[in-house]
Design a protein around this motif. Structure first.
Motif, PDB file in Angstrom:
ATOM      1  N   ARG A  17      -5.129   6.602  -7.288  1.00  0.00           N
ATOM      2  CA  ARG A  17      -5.986   7.704  -6.853  1.00  0.00           C
ATOM      3  C   ARG A  17      -5.224   9.026  -6.757  1.00  0.00           C
ATOM      4  NH1 ARG A  17     -10.898   7.866  -4.823  1.00  0.00           N
ATOM      5  NH2 ARG A  17     -10.935   5.592  -4.616  1.00  0.00           N
ATOM      6  N   SER A  18      -3.985   8.962  -6.290  1.00  0.00           N
ATOM      7  CA  SER A  18      -3.210  10.186  -6.085  1.00  0.00           C
ATOM      8  C   SER A  18      -2.067  10.341  -7.080  1.00  0.00           C
ATOM      9  CB  SER A  18      -2.635  10.203  -4.656  1.00  0.00           C
ATOM     10  OG  SER A  18      -3.658  10.123  -3.701  1.00  0.00           O
TER      11      SER A  18
ATOM     12  N   CYS B 220      -6.153   2.040  -3.179  1.00  0.00           N
ATOM     13  CA  CYS B 220      -5.754   3.436  -3.374  1.00  0.00           C
ATOM     14  C   CYS B 220      -4.873   3.616  -4.609  1.00  0.00           C
ATOM     15  CB  CYS B 220      -5.007   3.933  -2.142  1.00  0.00           C
ATOM     16  SG  CYS B 220      -3.589   2.891  -1.694  1.00  0.00           S
TER      17      CYS B 220
ATOM     18  N   HIS C 123       0.821  -1.211   0.000  1.00  0.00           N
ATOM     19  CA  HIS C 123       0.000   0.000   0.000  1.00  0.00           C
ATOM     20  C   HIS C 123       0.858   1.266   0.000  1.00  0.00           C
ATOM     21  CE1 HIS C 123      -3.173  -2.829   1.006  1.00  0.00           C
ATOM     22  NE2 HIS C 123      -4.070  -1.873   0.851  1.00  0.00           N
TER      23      HIS C 123
ATOM     24  N   CYS D  11       0.984   3.824  -2.878  1.00  0.00           N
ATOM     25  CA  CYS D  11      -0.007   4.881  -3.050  1.00  0.00           C
ATOM     26  C   CYS D  11       0.537   6.240  -2.616  1.00  0.00           C
ATOM     27  CB  CYS D  11      -1.271   4.557  -2.255  1.00  0.00           C
ATOM     28  SG  CYS D  11      -2.094   3.032  -2.787  1.00  0.00           S
TER      29      CYS D  11
ATOM     30  N   SER E 288      -9.947   2.922  -8.193  1.00  0.00           N
ATOM     31  CA  SER E 288      -9.048   4.074  -8.207  1.00  0.00           C
ATOM     32  C   SER E 288      -8.052   4.056  -9.359  1.00  0.00           C
ATOM     33  CB  SER E 288      -8.271   4.127  -6.886  1.00  0.00           C
ATOM     34  OG  SER E 288      -7.521   2.931  -6.698  1.00  0.00           O
TER      35      SER E 288
END
Length: 464
Positions: free
Chosen positions: A89-90, A86, A61, A64, A111
Motif C-alpha cells: 500500500r505504501s 498493508c 507487518h 509495511c 493492497s
C-alpha cells in the motif's frame, strides 16, 4: 554505518541477528537460519532476500513501514499465516514479491497492487485460497504471475487478457481448483510466452484464439530496463525461478524465459477438437494437452510448428491417423500419443526415426508399424475412418437385404391385388371368405358377452 549486507550461500544458522535500522540491502539467502523474522522497523530497506532458509513465523507487518521496499524474496521457507493487508500500500517502488514454497494461507491482499509498480508476483506452492484476486487488475506492469499449487477456485476472469495485464509474459495457475472455460482473451496476450493452466477443473473447448497466442511479432521495445534485467536473471542478484512441466518432467527453470515458449492445458476436462489454428504457433516449443477429453483427429498442420520440442497428447479420445507432417518437426525430442483411439500406420522418416520408444503409442490398439510390434497389412483398416474390403462387403450385404425385402413386398402386394382385379371368381371367393370370417367372429363375441352378463347377474343375486 552498515547499509548493505550479503552473506548468501554460506552455512550460517540460528535465529536472524539484530539488524541495523539504516540497512538498505540484506541478502541472507541459501543458509540455515531459522526462527521468526524480525519485527523491528527498517524504514530504509529496499532489498530483502531471505530465501532458502528455515524461517517459520508469519510475514511481519513491520515490512509495511519499509516505504522504499523494491524487492521482497522470502521464498523456500516455512512461513505461515496470512499476508499483511498493508503489503504494497505504501511501497511506491515495490517491484518484486517472491513468496513461493511456504505455508501461507488466506487470500492475496488488495493492497499488493495499490501502487501499480509490481512486475513479479510468485506465490506458488502455498495454501492460499479464494477466487482469482480481483485486485490484480491494478497490476498493469505485471510481467510474471505464478499462483500455482494453491487452493484458488472459481472462474478465470476475462480481464486478464484485456488491458489490465497486457504485459504478462508468464501466467501460471496450475494445480488449483479453477473451473469454467478458458477465456479466449487470455490466449491473445501479446507478450505471453508461458501459459500453464494444468491440473484444474477447466471445461469446454480450446478457444480458436489460441492461434493468436503468438510471440513471433513480439517487440522487445517498451520494456523497462528493470524488466529486461529480470528476464535475464540480472536484477540485483535475484534469479526468477518457475516450476514447469516440460517433456514429461517437473523442473525448476531459471533465467531461460527468453528461450522457452510453452502452453500446458493438461489434466483438465477440456473437450472438442484440437483447433486447426494450433498450426499458427510455429514458435511454440512445448505443447501439453494430455489427460483431457479431446476428440477428433490430430490437425495435419501440426507440422507447421517447426520449433516444437515436446508434444504430449496422451489420455484423450483422439482418433484417426497420425499426420505424416509430424515427421517434419526436426526439433521434436519428446512425443506421447498413448491411450487414445488412433489408428493406421505410424508415420516414418526424419525426426520420428529418433523416437523408437513403443510406449509413445501404447493404448492405441489400431495402430500398426514400427516401433510397435503389430505389422501393417494390405487388408488393414483404419478404425472408424477407413472403408476397407470388410466394411465394403458388409455394406453390400445390408443393401442386398434391404432390396430383397422391398422387392418381396412389392411382389406379394401386386400378386394379391392383380388377382382380385383380373379374376372374377377369385374376387368372389376372396370377399365371401372375408364375410364368413366376420360373421363367425361376430357370433363368437356376442355369445361371450351374453355368458358374461349371466354370470354377473347371478353374482349380484347371491350378494343380496
Amino acid at each position: 554505518m552498515l547499509q548493505m549486507l550479503n552473506l548468501s550461500t554460506n552455512q550460517f544458522e540460528g535465529p536472524l541477528p539484530s539488524l541495523p535500522p539504516a540497512i538498505m540491502s540484506l541478502d541472507l539467502s541459501n543458509n540455515f537460519f531459522e526462527g521468526p523474522l524480525s519485527t523491528s522497523s527498517l524504514p530504509e530497506l529496499s532489498f530483502l532476500i531471505l530465501s532458502n532458509n528455515s524461517f517459520d513465523s508469519t510475514v511481519p507487518h513491520s515490512l509495511c513501514k519499509s516505504f522504499d521496499l523494491m524487492l521482497l524474496d522470502l521464498s523456500r521457507n516455512n512461513l505461515s499465516g496470512e499476508l499483511p493487508r498493508c503489503l504494497g500500500r505504501s511501497q511506491e517502488r515495490l517491484f518484486l514479491v517472491d513468496l513461493m514454497n511456504n505455508n501461507l494461507s488466506g487470500g492475496v491482499p488488495d493492497s499488493v497492487c495499490y501502487q501499480e509498480s509490481l512486475s513479479l508476483l510468485n506465490l506458488d506452492n502455498n495454501n492460499l485460497s479464494g477466487e482469482f484476486p480481483s485486485s490484480l487488475q491494478r497490476c498493469k506492469e505485471l510481467v510474471f504471475l505464478d499462483l500455482g499449487q494453491n487452493k484458488f477456485s472459481g472462474a478465470i476472469p476475462t480481464w486478464i487478457g484485456e488491458k489490465s495485464l497486457s504485459s504478462l509474459m508468464l501466467l501460471s495457475l496450475h494445480s488449483n481448483m479453477f473451473s469454467g472455460s478458458i477465456p479466449p482473451q487470455v490466449l491473445q496476450l501479446g507478450y505471453l510466452q508461458v501459459l500453464d493452466l494444468s491440473h484444474n477443473n477447466l471445461s469446454g473447448i480450446i478457444p480458436r484464439s489460441i492461434g493468436n497466442f503468438s510471440w513471433t511479432a513480439l517487440e522487445r521495445g517498451g520494456k523497462t530496463e528493470d524488466v529486461e534485467h529480470l528476464e535475464q536473471g540480472r536484477f540485483y542478484s535475484f534469479s526468477a525461478s518457475f516450476l514447469l512441466v516440460i517433456k514429461g518432467d517437473q523442473r525448476l527453470y531459471s533465467n531461460i524465459l527468453d528461450l522457452l515458449d510453452s502452453i500446458d492445458l493438461s489434466n483438465n476436462n477440456l473437450s472438442g477438437e484440437i483447433p486447426d489454428e494450433i498450426g499458427d504457433l510455429w514458435a511454440l516449443q512445448n505443447l501439453n494437452l494430455s489427460q483431457n477429453y479431446l476428440s477428433g483427429s490430430i490437425p495435419d498442420n501440426v507440422g507447421k510448428m517447426k520449433y516444437l520440442e515436446s508434444l504430449d497428447l496422451r489420455m484423450n479420445n483422439l482418433s484417426g491417423t497420425i499426420p505424416q507432417s509430424l515427421s517434419a518437426l526436426t526439433y521434436l525430442n519428446h512425443l506421447n500419443l498413448s491411450y487414445n483411439n488412433l489408428s493406421g500406420p505410424i508415420p516414418t522418416g526424419n525426426q520420428l526415426q529418433t523416437l523408437p520408444d513403443p510406449s509413445i503409442y501404447i493404448g492405441n490398439p489400431y495402430l500398426c508399424g514400427p516401433p510397435i510390434t503389430k505389422n501393417c497389412s494390405t487388408n488393414e483398416t483404419i478404425h472408424g475412418f477407413s472403408e476397407g474390403p470388410t466394411n465394403t462387403s458388409n455394406k453390400f450385404e445390408r443393401l442386398s437385404l434391404y432390396v430383397s425385402v422391398i422387392l418381396g413386398f412389392i411382389t406379394g402386394f401386386w400378386a394379391v391385388s392383380g388377382s382380385l382385379l383380373i379374376s372374377k371368381s377369385f374376387r368372389y371367393g376372396y370377399f365371401t371368405l372375408i364375410d364368413t370370417t366376420y360373421d363367425k367372429l361376430y357370433v363368437a363375441v356376442a355369445l361371450a358377452l351374453a355368458r358374461l352378463r349371466r354370470r354377473c347377474g347371478k353374482f349380484e343375486q347371491s350378494e343380496s
